[in-house]
Design an enzyme around this catalytic site. Structure first.
Site, PDB file in Angstrom:
ATOM      1  N   HIS A  82       5.654 100.081  47.674  1.00  0.00           N
ATOM      2  CA  HIS A  82       5.618  99.158  46.540  1.00  0.00           C
ATOM      3  C   HIS A  82       5.019  97.834  46.992  1.00  0.00           C
ATOM      4  O   HIS A  82       5.365  97.324  48.061  1.00  0.00           O
ATOM      5  CB  HIS A  82       7.031  98.920  45.995  1.00  0.00           C
ATOM      6  CG  HIS A  82       7.031  97.988  44.821  1.00  0.00           C
ATOM      7  ND1 HIS A  82       6.745  98.416  43.544  1.00  0.00           N
ATOM      8  CD2 HIS A  82       7.241  96.654  44.741  1.00  0.00           C
ATOM      9  CE1 HIS A  82       6.773  97.383  42.724  1.00  0.00           C
ATOM     10  NE2 HIS A  82       7.075  96.302  43.427  1.00  0.00           N
ATOM     11  N   ASP A 161      16.289  98.003  33.397  1.00  0.00           N
ATOM     12  CA  ASP A 161      15.213  97.136  33.903  1.00  0.00           C
ATOM     13  C   ASP A 161      14.116  96.979  32.856  1.00  0.00           C
ATOM     14  O   ASP A 161      13.585  95.887  32.663  1.00  0.00           O
ATOM     15  CB  ASP A 161      14.620  97.699  35.191  1.00  0.00           C
ATOM     16  CG  ASP A 161      13.413  96.876  35.628  1.00  0.00           C
ATOM     17  OD1 ASP A 161      13.611  95.686  35.939  1.00  0.00           O
ATOM     18  OD2 ASP A 161      12.290  97.392  35.600  1.00  0.00           O
ATOM     19  N   ARG A 168      13.130  88.887  30.586  1.00  0.00           N
ATOM     20  CA  ARG A 168      12.843  87.897  31.651  1.00  0.00           C
ATOM     21  C   ARG A 168      11.458  87.292  31.471  1.00  0.00           C
ATOM     22  O   ARG A 168      11.247  86.105  31.699  1.00  0.00           O
ATOM     23  CB  ARG A 168      12.956  88.559  33.031  1.00  0.00           C
ATOM     24  CG  ARG A 168      14.396  88.795  33.458  1.00  0.00           C
ATOM     25  CD  ARG A 168      14.455  89.667  34.697  1.00  0.00           C
ATOM     26  NE  ARG A 168      13.759  89.080  35.805  1.00  0.00           N
ATOM     27  CZ  ARG A 168      13.110  89.785  36.743  1.00  0.00           C
ATOM     28  NH1 ARG A 168      13.082  91.105  36.696  1.00  0.00           N
ATOM     29  NH2 ARG A 168      12.515  89.176  37.722  1.00  0.00           N
ATOM     30  N   SER A 183      15.233  94.649  40.108  1.00  0.00           N
ATOM     31  CA  SER A 183      14.247  95.261  39.230  1.00  0.00           C
ATOM     32  C   SER A 183      13.365  96.251  40.009  1.00  0.00           C
ATOM     33  O   SER A 183      13.204  97.415  39.614  1.00  0.00           O
ATOM     34  CB  SER A 183      13.405  94.133  38.608  1.00  0.00           C
ATOM     35  OG  SER A 183      12.237  94.617  38.016  1.00  0.00           O
ATOM     36  N   LYS A 187      13.933 100.830  40.248  1.00  0.00           N
ATOM     37  CA  LYS A 187      12.882 101.781  39.860  1.00  0.00           C
ATOM     38  C   LYS A 187      12.487 102.668  41.038  1.00  0.00           C
ATOM     39  O   LYS A 187      12.295 103.866  40.887  1.00  0.00           O
ATOM     40  CB  LYS A 187      11.643 101.016  39.356  1.00  0.00           C
ATOM     41  CG  LYS A 187      11.833 100.494  37.937  1.00  0.00           C
ATOM     42  CD  LYS A 187      10.662  99.668  37.484  1.00  0.00           C
ATOM     43  CE  LYS A 187      10.604  98.358  38.233  1.00  0.00           C
ATOM     44  NZ  LYS A 187       9.991  97.240  37.530  1.00  0.00           N
TER      45      LYS A 187
HETATM   46  N1  URA Z   1       7.870  93.638  39.686  1.00  0.00           N
HETATM   47  C1  URA Z   1       8.961  94.235  39.139  1.00  0.00           C
HETATM   48  O1  URA Z   1       9.007  95.456  38.957  1.00  0.00           O
HETATM   49  N2  URA Z   1      10.004  93.458  38.805  1.00  0.00           N
HETATM   50  C2  URA Z   1      10.013  92.124  38.988  1.00  0.00           C
HETATM   51  O2  URA Z   1      10.999  91.508  38.669  1.00  0.00           O
HETATM   52  C3  URA Z   1       8.861  91.509  39.549  1.00  0.00           C
HETATM   53  C4  URA Z   1       7.804  92.299  39.897  1.00  0.00           C
END
Ligand code: URA
Length: 443
Positions: A82, A161, A168, A183, A187
Site C-alpha cells: 500500500h 471506512d 472525513r 482507514s 481495508k
Molecule cells: N488513504 C486511505 O485509504 N485512508 C486515509 O485515511 C488516507 C489515505
C-alpha cells in the site's frame, strides 16, 4: 453510554475503551449514530489523537464492520503493498505482476485518485474493458488462477471506512494519523493477506509532507499490522518530484508497460524492485531483501513480469490490443510543450503543483462525481538534476479542455526550478520501518 458522552470524553483528551469505540463505530454503520455526531467525534479525535490501544481498537472495529476475506485455500503467503499516495505513483502497476511472477500471490484492493494524488483504480480503468468491480468470489477465483488480482473496495470490505472516509473528506479530518491508519489498515487486513509492505510518502507531493510526521504514520501502520499478526515492513520514500516521467492515467499505464518491457526508468525501477523485493522476502520466495530485489530484476529481464501483467489484464476483461498497439488509443484534442526560459540545471520539480494541474487537465476529480479523462496528463521531458538549455522542452501536457490551456502551461513552467549548479542528489528511499523501529535505508 451515549454518543455525546463519548464525544465529550474525547474532546477532553481522554482515551476511549474498546467497548466505547465499538459503540461509536457500530452505531454509525447501523445509522443509530448520525453523521453530525460522528463528525464531532472525528474532529475531537483529530485534535486529541488516539493512543496505540485506541488505534488498534478503532482498526478492529472498522475491519470487522464487513467481511474479512479468507484466502487460506490458496497456497503460499499472500502479500500486498500500500502506498499513502503521490504524483506519478504508478508503482502498483509494474509491482504486482513482478511479485506474482516471482511466485508470491498478490491480492490487491486499490483506491481512486484522492486530491492531487492519482489512484491505481483510475489508471487500471483507463485500459478499455478492464473490470475493477469484481465480486469477492470472482476476486478469489482470479487470484487462484493468475496469482494476481487488482480490484476496488467492494461494499463488503470495511463498510465503516467507506462511510467514514466520505465524511472525513468533507469535514477536514483526513490528515490525522490514527484515522488514516485505521482507514488504510482495515481495508488491507480485510483482503485476506498474510503480510504487507507499505510505501509511506514524504515531501512536497505527499499528504504527510514533513519527514517526522511520515515516520510517525509509518510506525503506527507497522505497529497495527504487527498487532494483527501480519508481518509488515514500511519504507519512507521521497515524493518531492513526481515518480517517473508520466502523470495521468493511460500515460502512466504505458510508462509501467515500458518498464515491464525492460525500459530503465531509474526511480520507478528502484522503487518497484525494492518494495517488490520486500514482498518476495515476506512471501518466503527469497531469504533476504537483497535476494528478493534480484529476483524482481530477473522477473523483469526475463519478460515473465510483462507476461503476468498481460495475463492479469486479459483475465480482468482488459483489451491487451491497446497495450500492444498504443497508437490505437484515442489522443487528446489539445497538447502543448512547455519550454525552459533559461539554461541551467533542474534543481526541483514541484510535484504538488503538477498533481493539481493534472487534475485540472482532466486526469483527476475536482468533485466526487467528475468523470476522469484517461488521456489527460503531463509527460515530463526533464527530471531533477538534468541539464537544460533555454528553449528545450520541460514537459508536454494533454487535455480536451481548451479553457485552461494557458493557465496550465504557466503552472507547469512554474513547477520547474532552474539553477546554475546541479542539485545535490537526494535518495529516493529514505528509511525502512519494521517492528523494531525506523532505520536509515542504506540501499
Ligand atoms: N488513504 C486511505 O485509504 N485512508 C486515509 O485515511 C488516507 C489515505
Amino acid at each position: 453510554m451515549t454518543a455525546a458522552e463519548l464525544i465529550r470524553k474525547k474532546r477532553e483528551g481522554e482515551a476511549l475503551s474498546p467497548d466505547e469505540i465499538h459503540f461509536l463505530i457500530s452505531g454509525y454503520v447501523q445509522g443509530t449514530i448520525p453523521e453530525y455526531q460522528m463528525s464531532a467525534f472525528l474532529m475531537a479525535a483529530f485534535f486529541r489523537g488516539m493512543n496505540a490501544e485506541e488505534t488498534v481498537a478503532f482498526t478492529h472495529e472498522m475491519l470487522h464492520s464487513g467481511e474479512v476475506v479468507d484466502l487460506s485455500s490458496i497456497p503460499g503467503m499472500k502479500v500486498d503493498k500500500h502506498s499513502t499516495g503521490g504524483v506519478g505513483d504508478k508503482i502498483s502497476l509494474p509491482l504486482a505482476p513482478v511479485v506474482a511472477a516471482c511466485g508470491v500471490p498478490v491480492p490487491m484492493i486499490s483506491g481512486r485518485g484522492l486530491g492531487h494524488t492519482g489512484g491505481t483504480l483510475d489508471k487500471l480503468e483507463s485500459i478499455p474493458g478492464f473490470n475493477t468491480a469484481l465480486s469477492i468470489s470472482e476476486y478469489k477465483k482470479v487470484i487462484a488462477e493468475t496469482g494476481v488480482v487488482m480490484i476496488g473496495q467492494t461494499k463488503e470490505i470495511a463498510p465503516a471506512d467507506k462511510k467514514m472516509y466520505a465524511l472525513r473528506d468533507v469535514t477536514a479530518t483526513v490528515e490525522c494519523v490514527p484515522l488514516i491508519a485505521g482507514s488504510i489498515m482495515s481495508k488491507k487486513l480485510a483482503e485476506g493477506i498474510d503480510a504487507l509492505v507499505l510505501d509511506i510518502k514524504t515531501g512536497r507531493g505527499a499528504f504527510m509532507q514533513e519527514y517526522d510526521r511520515a515516520a510517525g504514520l509509518a510506525q503506527t501502520l507497522v505497529g497495527i499490522g504487527t498487532k494483527f499478526g501480519k508481518e509488515t515492513i514500511g519504507f519512507i520514500t521521497d515524493m518531492s518530484e513526481p515518480l517517473g516521467y508520466a502523470i495521468g492515467n493511460w500515460n502512466e499505464v504505458m510508462e509501467s508497460v515500458d518498464c515491464l518491457r525492460g525500459k530503465e526508468v531509474p526511480d520507478i525501477m528502484e522503487l518497484t524492485c525494492t518494495l517488490g523485493g520486500a514482498m518476495v522476502m515476506l512471501g518466503k520466495k527469497a531469504s533476504s531483501l537483497q535476494e528478493g530485489i534480484e529476483r524482481c530484476k530477473e522477473a523483469v529481464k526475463s519478460g515473465a513480469a510483462y507476461e503476468k501483467f498481460l495475463q492479469m489484464v486479459k483475465r480482468q476483461g482488459g483489451d491487451i490490443g491497446f497495450i500492444e498497439h498504443p497508437e490505437r488509443y484515442p489522443v487528446s484534442k489539445f497538447s502543448r510543450t512547455v519550454t525552459a526560459q533559461e539554461s541551467g540545471f533542474v534543481t526541483a520539480i514541484d510535484s504538488l503543483a503538477l498533481g493539481l494541474t493534472s487534475v485540472q487537465l482532466g486526469a483527476g476529480r475536482m468533485k466526487v462525481d467528475d468523470t476522469i479523462d484517461p488521456k489527460a496528463g503531463i509527460l515530463l521531458a526533464k527530471k531533477t538534476g538534468d541539464a537544460v538549455e533555454q528553449g528545450e522542452p520541460l514537459a508536454t501536457f494533454f487535455t480536451d479542455k481548451k479553457g485552461i490551456f494557458d493557465s496550465a502551461a504557466e503552472r507547469i513552467a512554474a513547477a520547474f526550478t532552474i539553477g546554475n549548479v546541479p542539485p545535490k542528489r537526494t535518495p529516493l528511499i529514505l528509511s525502512q520501518v519494521d517492528k523494531n523501529g525506523v532505520k536509515k535505508w542504506e540501499g
